[in-house]
Motif scaffolding. Structure first.
Motif, mmCIF file in Angstrom:
data_model
loop_
_atom_site.group_PDB
_atom_site.id
_atom_site.type_symbol
_atom_site.label_atom_id
_atom_site.label_comp_id
_atom_site.label_asym_id
_atom_site.label_seq_id
_atom_site.Cartn_x
_atom_site.Cartn_y
_atom_site.Cartn_z
ATOM 1 N N LYS A 5 43.917 77.219 35.275
ATOM 2 C CA LYS A 5 44.162 75.822 34.898
ATOM 3 C C LYS A 5 45.571 75.691 34.345
ATOM 4 O O LYS A 5 45.951 76.401 33.417
ATOM 5 C CB LYS A 5 43.169 75.409 33.805
ATOM 6 C CG LYS A 5 41.901 74.772 34.334
ATOM 7 C CD LYS A 5 41.207 74.065 33.185
ATOM 8 C CE LYS A 5 39.790 73.683 33.545
ATOM 9 N NZ LYS A 5 39.035 73.278 32.352
ATOM 10 N N ILE A 6 46.326 74.813 34.926
ATOM 11 C CA ILE A 6 47.671 74.572 34.403
ATOM 12 C C ILE A 6 47.808 73.088 34.096
ATOM 13 O O ILE A 6 47.635 72.244 34.972
ATOM 14 C CB ILE A 6 48.749 75.002 35.419
ATOM 15 C CG1 ILE A 6 48.605 76.502 35.703
ATOM 16 C CG2 ILE A 6 50.131 74.705 34.896
ATOM 17 C CD1 ILE A 6 49.594 77.027 36.708
ATOM 18 N N LYS A 7 48.098 72.827 32.845
ATOM 19 C CA LYS A 7 48.268 71.425 32.453
ATOM 20 C C LYS A 7 49.594 70.891 32.983
ATOM 21 O O LYS A 7 50.538 71.657 33.156
ATOM 22 C CB LYS A 7 48.270 71.302 30.921
ATOM 23 C CG LYS A 7 46.879 71.338 30.311
ATOM 24 C CD LYS A 7 46.962 70.905 28.860
ATOM 25 C CE LYS A 7 46.633 72.038 27.909
ATOM 26 N NZ LYS A 7 47.006 71.820 26.551
ATOM 27 N N PRO A 8 49.703 69.582 33.217
ATOM 28 C CA PRO A 8 50.968 69.019 33.697
ATOM 29 C C PRO A 8 52.131 69.352 32.760
ATOM 30 O O PRO A 8 53.236 69.644 33.216
ATOM 31 C CB PRO A 8 50.721 67.504 33.733
ATOM 32 C CG PRO A 8 49.260 67.326 33.656
ATOM 33 C CD PRO A 8 48.650 68.570 33.104
ATOM 34 N N GLN B 96 56.226 79.209 24.953
ATOM 35 C CA GLN B 96 55.008 78.978 24.181
ATOM 36 C C GLN B 96 54.055 78.055 24.938
ATOM 37 O O GLN B 96 52.846 78.174 24.819
ATOM 38 C CB GLN B 96 55.406 78.378 22.820
ATOM 39 C CG GLN B 96 54.301 77.717 22.031
ATOM 40 C CD GLN B 96 53.432 78.756 21.330
ATOM 41 O OE1 GLN B 96 53.638 79.941 21.495
ATOM 42 N NE2 GLN B 96 52.460 78.285 20.569
ATOM 43 N N ARG B 97 54.636 77.150 25.764
ATOM 44 C CA ARG B 97 53.803 76.150 26.440
ATOM 45 C C ARG B 97 53.057 76.709 27.637
ATOM 46 O O ARG B 97 51.987 76.208 27.980
ATOM 47 C CB ARG B 97 54.675 74.990 26.941
ATOM 48 C CG ARG B 97 55.333 74.208 25.844
ATOM 49 C CD ARG B 97 56.000 73.004 26.411
ATOM 50 N NE ARG B 97 55.319 71.801 25.950
ATOM 51 C CZ ARG B 97 55.617 70.588 26.385
ATOM 52 N NH1 ARG B 97 56.515 70.427 27.312
ATOM 53 N NH2 ARG B 97 54.989 69.543 25.906
ATOM 54 N N ILE B 98 53.644 77.691 28.310
ATOM 55 C CA ILE B 98 53.021 78.122 29.566
ATOM 56 C C ILE B 98 51.980 79.201 29.303
ATOM 57 O O ILE B 98 51.996 79.864 28.263
ATOM 58 C CB ILE B 98 54.067 78.655 30.566
ATOM 59 C CG1 ILE B 98 54.677 79.955 30.071
ATOM 60 C CG2 ILE B 98 55.129 77.613 30.809
ATOM 61 C CD1 ILE B 98 55.531 80.636 31.101
ATOM 62 N N SER B 99 51.036 79.343 30.252
ATOM 63 C CA SER B 99 50.037 80.394 30.084
ATOM 64 C C SER B 99 50.126 81.400 31.227
ATOM 65 O O SER B 99 49.810 82.557 31.060
ATOM 66 C CB SER B 99 48.644 79.792 30.021
ATOM 67 O OG SER B 99 48.476 78.900 31.107
ATOM 68 N N TYR B 100 50.617 80.980 32.384
ATOM 69 C CA TYR B 100 50.633 81.866 33.539
ATOM 70 C C TYR B 100 52.034 82.438 33.724
ATOM 71 O O TYR B 100 53.006 81.706 33.805
ATOM 72 C CB TYR B 100 50.192 81.088 34.783
ATOM 73 C CG TYR B 100 50.012 81.956 35.990
ATOM 74 C CD1 TYR B 100 48.960 82.876 36.044
ATOM 75 C CD2 TYR B 100 50.885 81.870 37.062
ATOM 76 C CE1 TYR B 100 48.796 83.689 37.141
ATOM 77 C CE2 TYR B 100 50.720 82.685 38.173
ATOM 78 C CZ TYR B 100 49.674 83.596 38.203
ATOM 79 O OH TYR B 100 49.514 84.403 39.290
ATOM 80 N N GLY B 101 52.139 83.774 33.771
ATOM 81 C CA GLY B 101 53.434 84.409 33.989
ATOM 82 C C GLY B 101 54.303 84.505 32.749
ATOM 83 O O GLY B 101 55.491 84.798 32.836
ATOM 84 N N LYS B 102 53.688 84.276 31.586
ATOM 85 C CA LYS B 102 54.442 84.292 30.334
ATOM 86 C C LYS B 102 55.146 85.626 30.102
ATOM 87 O O LYS B 102 56.321 85.690 29.757
ATOM 88 C CB LYS B 102 53.451 84.053 29.197
ATOM 89 C CG LYS B 102 54.073 83.721 27.887
ATOM 90 C CD LYS B 102 52.957 83.304 26.952
ATOM 91 C CE LYS B 102 53.493 82.756 25.678
ATOM 92 N NZ LYS B 102 52.455 82.137 24.884
ATOM 93 N N ARG B 103 54.406 86.713 30.342
ATOM 94 C CA ARG B 103 54.916 88.032 30.041
ATOM 95 C C ARG B 103 56.138 88.383 30.899
ATOM 96 O O ARG B 103 57.153 88.852 30.392
ATOM 97 C CB ARG B 103 53.785 89.030 30.297
ATOM 98 C CG ARG B 103 54.114 90.445 29.963
ATOM 99 C CD ARG B 103 53.020 91.336 30.524
ATOM 100 N NE ARG B 103 53.576 92.618 30.862
ATOM 101 C CZ ARG B 103 53.349 93.727 30.155
ATOM 102 N NH1 ARG B 103 52.545 93.677 29.126
ATOM 103 N NH2 ARG B 103 53.909 94.854 30.489
ATOM 104 N N ILE B 104 56.053 88.092 32.198
ATOM 105 C CA ILE B 104 57.164 88.453 33.082
ATOM 106 C C ILE B 104 58.398 87.593 32.776
ATOM 107 O O ILE B 104 59.528 88.082 32.751
ATOM 108 C CB ILE B 104 56.763 88.376 34.574
ATOM 109 C CG1 ILE B 104 57.887 88.884 35.470
ATOM 110 C CG2 ILE B 104 56.361 86.981 35.008
ATOM 111 C CD1 ILE B 104 58.118 90.371 35.346
#
Lengths: 277, 293
Positions: A5-8, B96-104
């Protein structure tokens, strides 16, 4: 199937982060790519990004210059500095974390402030002292200098880590008949291993890239470290950029690899030591 | 458990003693010796010292070369730190805002901080190269004439400041991000329920929470930039015409190239006092001692 899930509001962040990544990575990418390009393509207009691959610069650097020697010197100086500073910092950090004694706060602050001392203030007196002791242009002289910076720093980082470990751990070992020092070495050190490795990696990195003192206190190829080798390459008239980029790549790769392997421990120990310190 | 902490005072001191011995011999003693040297004059090629009192300091204030280097150091430090903190803050908030690919993303952004300073200086000199550098090539695509970045008195210092920003903004990002991640998400959720917009949340919640860390971070970066040496030495050598000479470089030259130990020692003490005074005043006004970081 796991859906992400990715928020806008997150999606907006990605293009900006890509810009940051380009800014950070491009100079390093260009360094490596210039190191593996044939000379004819290094000096071509327009610059070529994807080109034929060659090891000619590495071959030249390794077999026709003293770079291997510089590399080994850097390895020796940085490794010994790291080992010695950890063996001072382990009891030091433990002592500051566990005991209350007179002057403890003053000592903690002094250790922290030692990181603010301008290198320039130490340059002249250390040069004169090393000259007096006959330690200019020796491994020992360089290692002693680096210990002055590495030991307070590693002590401070380990202090933060030990403060977060419950006292009961070593008390249990002491009930079983260990002395306090034995408890530290046999019970706490294994628990603290990730932090010790992370602290060691940082102290290695600092010694590996140090420039000013290595430049000032060494003069022969026997002792000179890799940063000074790179500097002599770019100081020449008619710089051989292929060789410069190859030696820069050689200096960067080991610590980039170290950083990637120990990334998790490194980040957590470092930020906790800085923020909670 | 009292038994184990008997004699803990003396014992604790013993654990720290080796560290203190090293700190004394390698940091404190040289500092004192440097003060001593700054009151003496040493002749070229001999280390015989003669006491001259405050003359080395008196000479500094009238030395236009020294004042020029001091001014350059202030410019260098201000712009370096300003952009290091600004870019580090923005990058941390985005991460801080993102969740996917944060580490890379974090690893890649941090690479400049890991690369040895001299390798960075060499790489950037190559990027800035007047004939074959890729920056001038990109400029030519946009229709500009080639620029001699490191050879122009107006551009040399700013060009190296960019490198200094590039090298240290990842450190600012690292520290700010660690602090941001320690803020409980429930605070943000409450603010969103109360109808706060992003800007309000940033100004009223995020900024006050990271103020302490920003304050210490700015101080550290300021001290490091003030003491800088490698980039200027390896990229411009202080030139052209001393337009990018900073104090760190000048002290090195006076000490080890001109062998004027007394003069260089006075310059170093001047630098140290400026840093010390700045740190004290700065912490007095920005740091909340009771709240901590």
């Amino acid at each position: 199937m796991k859906l992400i899930k990715i928020k806008p509001s997150q999606i907006v962040a990605y293009p900006f982060l890509v810009v940051f990544v380009c800014f950070s990575v491009f100079p390093i990418f260009w360094m490596v790519s210039s190191a593996i390009k044939p000379s004819t393509e290094i000096y071509s207009i327009p610059p070529k990004i994807f080109t034929s691959f060659t090891l000619q610069h590495f071959r030249y650097m390794l077999f026709e210059t003293h770079t291997i020697r510089y590399f080994l010197n850097s390895l020796i100086v940085a490794s010994i500095t790291t080992l010695i500073s950890l063996s001072f910092a382990l009891p030091g950090g433990y002592g500051l974390a566990r005991f209350n004694f007179k002057m403890k706060n003053a000592i903690s602050i002094a250790i922290l402030f030692s990181q603010m001392l301008p290198l320039a203030v130490l340059l002249i007196p250390l040069y004169m002292v090393l000259a007096f002791l006959g330690l200019l242009d020796t491994y020992l002289g360089l290692i002693l200098t680096y210990l002055g910076f590495a030991i307070p720093l590693t002590t401070w980082l380990l202090r933060g880590f030990f403060a977060g470990i419950p006292k009961e751990l070593e008390e249990a070992a002491m009930i079983d008949g260990c002395t306090r020092f034995q408890a530290l070495m046999r019970v706490l050190v294994p628990v603290a291993m990730p932090a010790i490795i992370a602290t060691g990696v940082y102290s290695f990195m600092v010694a590996w890239e140090e420039f000013l003192f290595a430049l000032s206190f060494t003069s022969s190829d026997r002792v000179r470290t890799l940063p000074i080798g790179i500097n002599s390459f770019i100081g020449e008239y008619g710089v051989d950029w292929g060789a410069v980029m190859a030696s820069s790549t050689l200096a960067s790769l080991p610590i980039i690899v170290l950083f990637m392997i120990f990334y998790e421990q490194f980040i957590s120990t470092f930020t906790e030591g800085m923020i909670k310190g | 458990m009292k038994f184990f902490y008997k004699r803990r005072r003396e014992q604790g001191f013993l654990y720290v003693l080796p560290v203190l011995v090293i700190v004394f011999f390698i940091l404190v003693f040289p500092l004192i010796y440097n003060v001593y040297l700054s009151f003496h004059q040493s002749d070229l090629y001999s280390i015989d010292l003669s006491f001259v009192g405050l003359r080395n300091y008196y000479d500094l204030v009238r030395d236009s070369g020294f004042l020029n280097a001091f001014q350059n150091t202030l410019i260098w430090t201000f712009w370096s730190v300003f952009f290091q903190v600004l870019l580090g803050l923005v990058a941390a908030i985005l991460l801080q805002r993102i969740s996917y690919g944060k580490r890379i993303f974090q690893i890649l952004i941090m690479l400049p901080w890991i690369v040895p300073g001299i390798a960075a200086a060499a790489s950037w000199r190559w990027l800035y190269h007047p004939d074959f550098g890729i920056i001038n090539y990109l400029m030519s695509l946009l229709g500009y004439d080639p620029v001699i970045w490191l050879g122009d008195p107006n551009l040399a210092l700013p060009a190296v400041i960019v490198v200094n920003i590039w090298k240290m903004y990842p450190f600012a990002m690292l520290i700010v991000l660690a602090r941001l991640q320690a803020i409980p998400s429930s605070i943000y959720e409450a603010a969103e329920i109360d109808g706060g917009n992003s800007l309000q949340i940033f100004l009223r919640i995020t900024l006050p929470m990271i103020r302490g860390v920003l304050s210490i971070l700015t101080l550290l970066l300021t001290i490091w930039s003030f003491n800088a040496f490698t980039f200027i030495y390896a990229m411009t050598g202080g030139g052209p015409a001393r337009s990018s000479e900073i104090l760190g470089l000048r002290i090195y030259r006076d000490a080890l190239e001109n062998m004027l130990f007394g003069k260089a020692a006075a310059e170093a003490i001047f630098l140290f006092i400026i840093i010390l005074a700045f740190s004290v005043v700065y912490l007095h006004y920005t740091y909340d001692w009771e709240e901590g970081v």
